[in-house]
Design a protein around this motif. Structure first.
Motif, short mmCIF file in Angstrom:
data_model
loop_
_atom_site.label_atom_id
_atom_site.label_comp_id
_atom_site.label_asym_id
_atom_site.label_seq_id
_atom_site.Cartn_x
_atom_site.Cartn_y
_atom_site.Cartn_z
N PHE A 168 25.72 2.14 33.17
CA PHE A 168 25.86 3.56 32.86
C PHE A 168 26.77 4.19 33.93
N VAL A 169 27.86 4.82 33.47
CA VAL A 169 28.81 5.43 34.39
C VAL A 169 28.81 6.94 34.13
N THR A 170 28.65 7.71 35.19
CA THR A 170 28.62 9.16 35.00
C THR A 170 30.02 9.70 34.70
N ALA A 171 30.06 10.76 33.90
CA ALA A 171 31.35 11.40 33.58
C ALA A 171 31.68 12.52 34.57
N GLY A 172 30.78 12.74 35.52
CA GLY A 172 31.03 13.78 36.52
C GLY A 172 30.52 15.16 36.09
N TYR A 173 29.65 15.17 35.09
CA TYR A 173 29.07 16.43 34.61
C TYR A 173 27.56 16.27 34.49
N ASP A 273 20.19 16.45 32.15
CA ASP A 273 20.65 15.09 31.88
C ASP A 273 21.96 14.83 32.60
N ASP A 274 22.12 13.59 33.03
CA ASP A 274 23.40 13.16 33.57
C ASP A 274 24.31 12.87 32.37
N VAL A 275 25.54 13.38 32.38
CA VAL A 275 26.46 13.10 31.27
C VAL A 275 27.24 11.84 31.62
N GLY A 276 27.21 10.86 30.74
CA GLY A 276 27.92 9.62 31.03
C GLY A 276 27.89 8.69 29.85
N GLU A 277 28.31 7.46 30.10
CA GLU A 277 28.36 6.50 29.01
C GLU A 277 28.22 5.09 29.56
#
Ligand SMILES: Cc1cc2nc3c(=O)[nH]c(=O)nc-3n(C[C@H](O)[C@H](O)[C@H](O)COP(=O)(O)OP(=O)(O)OC[C@H]3O[C@@H](n4cnc5c(N)ncnc54)[C@H](O)[C@@H]3O)c2cc1C
Length: 404
Positions: A168-173, A273-277
């Motif tokens: 899981f990699v965060t999108a910085g948001y 929530d952490d935004v990521g993918e």
């Protein structure tokens, strides 16, 4: 009797466990929390999610709990329209629906019937992909079955054992969601849209009315207004009351009803929530062994950013597809083949929707990794955004359940 273990009782796990049990599997559902409970807030269900619910036989009561998302537009924080209401995302014909998570959860719990052995308070820590039979363990008990379904979300404990390169990699948001029940919804002037989105400087605020305007309980049992706010940065460590103060400060002066809704929100309403993918999306969503194997469903297999509101809809598609592929499979080669079919049907689809969602996010908010700057973004908005959103929505909803 064919046996399955489903790990995680979120939307993906509940939908999958119920559908397997209804086709004659003996299902054990393992959930980390002490109680199986719905998340707070509401889901937008796009037509693909509704079709998946129908394929799972869970859409019967939908009319009573869901309401169509009112046509919405996109504004700047100064109130200027970027896109007038109704010009985006609704162009695909069938309107998306909004439903309270608790109502959907109730439908899934009813769908489990009395065939599923539900064990809450069980945190799975390991899987044994190389054993002859699929198995997971919480450190005390080993749970074995013909099929293990990993539905344990974006931070899955099983996925690293199967496909360690996908993380899981965060999108910085960070994103916050809340649901204000009807009795606490502030009185809003009639010209305030029942649904809308405001975008500015990496921040985004989206609100959607569930149920009849001004009514505490319209056609649904849980009417109110759902909102989602997105802001740059990592998850905030402060207590909810301070997070709420920050949100009120960041979004101060934004067009109505942003301030009214934040003022009516209570700390307990907030979910962060952490935004990521997941990157990369696993090369396969199925891992076979002699009797059957493991499959990844929902966020465990393809966590993605929330900009298209598709994560839960895709989880329902996963459940409906797995239901179809393993329905008649027997442990051994046919089950292994069936779960490979599941992966073959699902992976290209989820890769495409995740990429679209990432792209939409970088256009809407700018990307922290060298994406479009504010000026360029504003130009792109006016010219390309309506088309981009329409195409993304049309692609995302373009799904039909596999036929038997
Ligand atoms: C702000 C925001 C808004 C969104 N809005 C929408 C929307 O409108 N429409 C939409 O379709 N999607 C939306 N999504 C996406 C959607 O919320 C997710 O894709 C969906 O909830 C994923 O469901 P899941 O069951 O796969 O995972 P989860 O909901 O994360 O469930 C995982 C379950 O597994 C359990 N678990 C975890 N680890 C273990 C373990 N080791 N052992 C046992 N149990 C475990 C957890 O307790 C949990 O019950 C949104 C996401 C965000 C962040």
């Amino acid at each position: 009797m064919r046996t399955a273990i489903v790990v995680g009782a979120g939307i993906a796990g509940l939908a999958t466990a119920g559908s397997l049990a209804r086709t004659g599997w003996k299902v054990t559902l393992l959930e980390r929390d002490d109680r199986v409970r719905p998340g707070r807030g509401a889901f937008v269900l796009w037509p693909n999610g509704v079709h998946a619910l129908r394929a799972l036989g869970l859409a019967d009561g939908l009319d009573g709990i869901a309401t169509p998302v009112p046509p919405s537009g996109i504004r700047r924080p100064n109130g200027q329209w970027l896109i007038q209401p109704g010009r985006t995302r609704m162009a695909t014909g069938e309107r998306p629906l909004i439903v309270h998570r608790e109502d959907l959860h109730d439908a899934f719990i009813a769908g489990l019937g009395d065939q599923v052995d539900l064990r809450s308070g069980t945190t799975i820590r390991t899987a044994r992909p190389r054993a002859d039979r699929p198995a997971v363990s919480d450190g005390k008990t080993i749970f074995e079955a013909d099929l293990v379904v990993a539905a344990d979300g974006a931070h899955s404990a099983i996925r690293p054992r199967l496909v360690p390169e996908s993380v899981f990699v965060t999108a910085g948001y960070a994103a916050w969601r809340a649901f204000i029940p009807g009795y606490r919804v502030p009185k809003l002037p009639a010209d305030i849209p029942a649904s809308g989105e405001t975008l500015g400087g990496g921040h985004r605020f989206v609100h959607t009315l569930l149920g009849e305007r001004g009514a505490a309980a319209g056609g649904t049992s849980r009417a109110g207004i759902a909102w989602v706010a997105t802001a740059p940065g990592a998850l905030r460590p402060e207590p909810p009351q301070m997070q709420l103060s920050l949100l009120r400060r960041w979004f101060a002066g934004w067009p109505a009803p942003t301030g009214d809704l934040l003022a009516a929100t209570e700390p307990d309403d907030l979910v962060q929530d952490d935004v990521g993918e997941l990157r990369p999306i696993p090369p396969s969503l199925a891992f076979t062994n002699p009797t059957g194997g493991y499959v990844l469903v929902g966020d465990a297999g393809h966590a993605m950013t929330h900009y298209l509101d598709q994560g839960a809809c895709l989880a329902l598609e996963d459940a409906a597809t797995l239901h179809q592929t393993v329905r008649d499979a027997i442990p051994g080669r046919t089950l292994s083949q069936a779960i490979e079919d599941y992966s073959r049907l699902r992976r290209p689809r989820v890769v495409k929707v995740a990429a679209r969602s990432r792209r939409i996010g970088s256009v809407l908010l700018g990307s922290s990794a060298g994406g479009l700057g504010l000026r360029a973004r504003n130009v792109a908005m006016g010219r390309f955004l309506p088309r981009l959103l329409d195409r993304a929505a049309a692609e995302a909803v373009d799904w039909t359940p596999p036929s038997g």
